[in-house]
Structures are given as structure tokens and as C-alpha cells.
Design an enzyme around this catalytic site. Structure first.
Site, PDB file in Angstrom:
ATOM      1  N   CYS A   1      37.009  33.391  26.326  1.00 16.52           N
ATOM      2  CA  CYS A   1      37.849  33.685  27.492  1.00 16.52           C
ATOM      3  C   CYS A   1      38.748  34.864  27.152  1.00 16.52           C
ATOM      4  CB  CYS A   1      38.697  32.460  27.815  1.00 16.52           C
ATOM      5  SG  CYS A   1      39.770  32.678  29.242  1.00 16.52           S
ATOM      6  N   LEU A   2      38.896  35.797  28.089  1.00 15.03           N
ATOM      7  CA  LEU A   2      39.753  36.957  27.845  1.00 15.03           C
ATOM      8  C   LEU A   2      41.210  36.544  27.662  1.00 15.03           C
ATOM      9  CD1 LEU A   2      38.200  39.534  30.349  1.00 15.03           C
ATOM     10  CD2 LEU A   2      37.865  39.404  27.875  1.00 15.03           C
TER      11      LEU A   2
ATOM     12  N   HIS B   1      33.239  28.292  34.514  1.00 17.74           N
ATOM     13  CA  HIS B   1      34.412  28.683  33.725  1.00 17.74           C
ATOM     14  C   HIS B   1      35.490  29.292  34.623  1.00 17.74           C
ATOM     15  CE1 HIS B   1      36.254  30.569  29.973  1.00 17.74           C
ATOM     16  NE2 HIS B   1      36.812  31.272  30.936  1.00 17.74           N
ATOM     17  N   GLU B   2      35.073  30.196  35.514  1.00 14.80           N
ATOM     18  CA  GLU B   2      36.061  30.881  36.363  1.00 14.80           C
ATOM     19  C   GLU B   2      36.628  29.941  37.418  1.00 14.80           C
ATOM     20  OE1 GLU B   2      37.048  33.486  35.095  1.00 14.80           O
ATOM     21  OE2 GLU B   2      35.296  33.966  33.871  1.00 14.80           O
TER      22      GLU B   2
ATOM     23  N   GLN C   1      44.438  34.886  35.648  1.00 13.60           N
ATOM     24  CA  GLN C   1      44.440  35.596  34.360  1.00 13.60           C
ATOM     25  C   GLN C   1      45.170  36.932  34.441  1.00 13.60           C
ATOM     26  OE1 GLN C   1      39.967  34.942  33.688  1.00 13.60           O
ATOM     27  NE2 GLN C   1      40.823  34.950  31.621  1.00 13.60           N
TER      28      GLN C   1
ATOM     29  N   GLY D   1      33.543  37.707  33.364  1.00 13.48           N
ATOM     30  CA  GLY D   1      34.210  37.062  34.477  1.00 13.48           C
ATOM     31  C   GLY D   1      35.710  37.121  34.309  1.00 13.48           C
TER      32      GLY D   1
ATOM     33  N   HIS E   1      39.403  28.010  36.015  1.00 19.50           N
ATOM     34  CA  HIS E   1      40.681  28.744  35.949  1.00 19.50           C
ATOM     35  C   HIS E   1      41.498  28.527  37.226  1.00 19.50           C
ATOM     36  CE1 HIS E   1      40.833  31.072  32.270  1.00 19.50           C
ATOM     37  NE2 HIS E   1      39.607  31.561  32.445  1.00 19.50           N
TER      38      HIS E   1
HETATM   39 NI    NI Z   1      38.447  32.529  31.065  1.00 19.42          NI
END
Ligand code: NI
Length: 162
Positions: free
Chosen positions: A88-89, A130-131, A51, A46, A134
Site C-alpha cells: 500500500c502506498l 484493497h481500494e 490516502q 491503485g 480504504h
Molecule cells: Ni492501499
């Protein structure tokens, strides 16, 4: 195909609330494509627009079944509970334990601005939560139970970068 720079935790853009998308434009279509490219390149499941430095309410998710674009997502219902590692990226090579709902129903718009409903369990439910966090400027690290782990401390199984 264009890979965008992923913002890393500490970057103020990750702590800001995102604005709704009012209409689809060529620029936003390109952003969505780039978000998929960037997510796949990093083996993520995701990615949210902040991000890649864009404060718009856009999320892409692919847990290995189907790719999903969620524009202006609103979580309508959650139920159950799952406890597991999350990553998380924007915080590479780290994981922490987060409790999330085990079922999520979200209403969103697709890349043609058609409204639809997506339901997910397990990893998809976790990724949606999670997304969507963000988009509110919330990193999963604020929800972690206990400490963060380096991924090298953990077995590779069961970790996902979102
Ligand atoms: Ni993330």
C-alpha cells in the site's frame, strides 16, 4: 498535473469511513486527475481518496491495462480465492500476504457520474478489494497473514503497491 501528499499509516484519516459523492464538480474532477498523477508517480496500481486526505468514496486503479475511476463503488459479487503479497502506498516498502477473491464484480460511477460495472480477476480483483477497503477505513495490514515484510526481504517480482 498535481501530485498530492500521500497519508501514511497512523494518520487518522486512513481509519475513517468515507462519504458518497453526490455529484461531479470541478473540484472532484481535479481530485480524480490528481489521484491518477499521484498514483502513477509512485508506481502504484491503485489509490483511494482518503490516502490523499479526502474522505470521499473515490478510487482510481490502473493495473497496466486501462485506468479505472470508481466513484461510490459497491462490490456486487466475488468468487474464488487468491493468496499473495499486497502492499500500500500508505505503508511504503512493506508487503504482507493477504487472501482475496480471485474474481470481483463492482458497480460504480465514472468521472461523468455514469453508472457502470467492472469485472476483474487476479491483480485487478485484488486492487478493487484493497481500494474499496480504504473507503471503509480498513488497511490491508488488518488482513495480513503472518508478519509484514520489508520489500528488501522479497524479490521484486509480484509486489504491488496499492
Ligand atoms: Ni492501499
Amino acid at each position: 498535473m498535481a501530485i498530492r501528499n500521500i497519508r501514511i499509516q497512523g494518520d487518522a484519516v486512513l481509519e475513517k469511513k468515507c462519504r458518497p459523492v453526490k455529484e461531479m464538480t470541478p473540484r472532484i474532477r481535479e481530485l480524480v486527475r490528481d489521484m491518477f498523477d499521484t498514483m502513477y508517480e509512485q508506481d502504484g496500481v491503485g489509490l483511494a481518496a482518503p490516502q490523499v486526505g479526502v474522505l470521499k468514496r473515490i478510487v482510481v486503479i490502473d493495473t497496466g491495462e486501462d485506468p479505472h475511476v470508481l466513484i461510490n463503488p459497491v462490490i456486487e459479487e466475488t468468487s474464488g480465492e487468491q493468496r499473495g503479497y499486497e502492499g500500500c502506498l500508505s505503508l511504503p516498502n512493506k508487503s504482507g500476504i493477504v487472501t482475496r477473491p480471485d474474481f470481483v464484480r463492482v458497480r460504480a460511477f465514472d468521472e461523468n457520474m455514469q453508472e457502470y460495472v467492472l469485472e476483474g480477476t487476479e491483480l485487478l480483483a485484488r486492487a478493487i478489494c484493497h481500494e474499496c477497503d480504504h473507503l471503509e477505513g480498513i488497511m490491508y495490514t488488518s488482513l495480513v497473514e503472518g508478519r509484514l515484510y520489508d520489500n528488501s526481504e522479497l524479490s521484486q517480482e509480484g509486489e504491488e503497491e496499492e
